[in-house]
Design a protein around this motif. Structure first.
Motif, mmCIF file in Angstrom:
data_model
loop_
_atom_site.group_PDB
_atom_site.id
_atom_site.type_symbol
_atom_site.label_atom_id
_atom_site.label_comp_id
_atom_site.label_asym_id
_atom_site.label_seq_id
_atom_site.Cartn_x
_atom_site.Cartn_y
_atom_site.Cartn_z
ATOM 1 N N LYS A 95 0.826 -1.209 0.000
ATOM 2 C CA LYS A 95 0.000 0.000 0.000
ATOM 3 C C LYS A 95 0.860 1.258 0.000
ATOM 4 C CE LYS A 95 -3.991 -1.994 2.289
ATOM 5 N NZ LYS A 95 -4.793 -2.062 3.494
ATOM 6 N N TYR A 99 1.038 4.143 -3.181
ATOM 7 C CA TYR A 99 0.864 5.594 -3.025
ATOM 8 C C TYR A 99 2.151 6.344 -3.359
ATOM 9 C CZ TYR A 99 -3.544 4.910 -0.493
ATOM 10 O OH TYR A 99 -4.819 4.585 -0.141
ATOM 11 N N THR A 103 2.333 9.147 -6.396
ATOM 12 C CA THR A 103 2.537 10.568 -6.133
ATOM 13 C C THR A 103 3.853 11.090 -6.697
ATOM 14 O OG1 THR A 103 3.476 10.097 -3.943
ATOM 15 C CG2 THR A 103 1.115 10.543 -4.054
#
Length: 132
Positions: A95, A99, A103
């Motif tokens: 996870k 992310y 980003t």
């Protein structure tokens, strides 16, 4: 592309933190995290402290025959981290780096996703449903 394994002999929460730091320093566009698998006759096989590790590996499947098992099942009895802790750490890493890469490299990640939308969608869903 960087490839890391979680749950090797001697693995601790501290060594996992060191791996995360290394992954950030390398700045790869993609990071793959896996849990090691034991092959018979290898050095890792000889280091395995569990006598019947086949039964150990498939214990969740034997206890819940209709639950699907994944290749992300820890097969090495690690004194530093138990099976549940390794699975939890692995899921957190998946996870976090999903992310992290989205980003920092959104265009590259979008290209990966568009190359195989069905695989990308299934992967994202599996990460969020903790099925990896």
């Amino acid at each position: 592309l960087a490839f890391f394994m979680v749950g090797n002999p001697g693995e601790t929460k501290e060594t996992i933190k060191e791996s995360i730091q290394l992954a950030k320093e390398l700045k790869p566009t993609t990071t793959l995290w896996s849990i090691p698998q034991i092959l018979p006759g290898t050095k890792l096989d000889r280091l395995q402290p569990v006598k019947d590790y086949v039964k150990y590996v498939y214990k969740p499947e034997l206890e819940h025959p209709y639950r699907q098992t994944w290749s992300y099942i820890p097969v090495f009895e690690n004194p530093g981290l138990n099976r549940e802790q390794i699975i939890k750490q692995h899921q957190k890493l998946l996870k976090y780096f999903l992310y992290y890469h989205l980003t920092r490299n959104p265009v590259i990640q979008l290209k990966h996703f568009l190359n195989s939308p069905s695989k990308g969608f299934k992967y994202v869903l599996s990460v969020f449903r903790n099925k990896i």
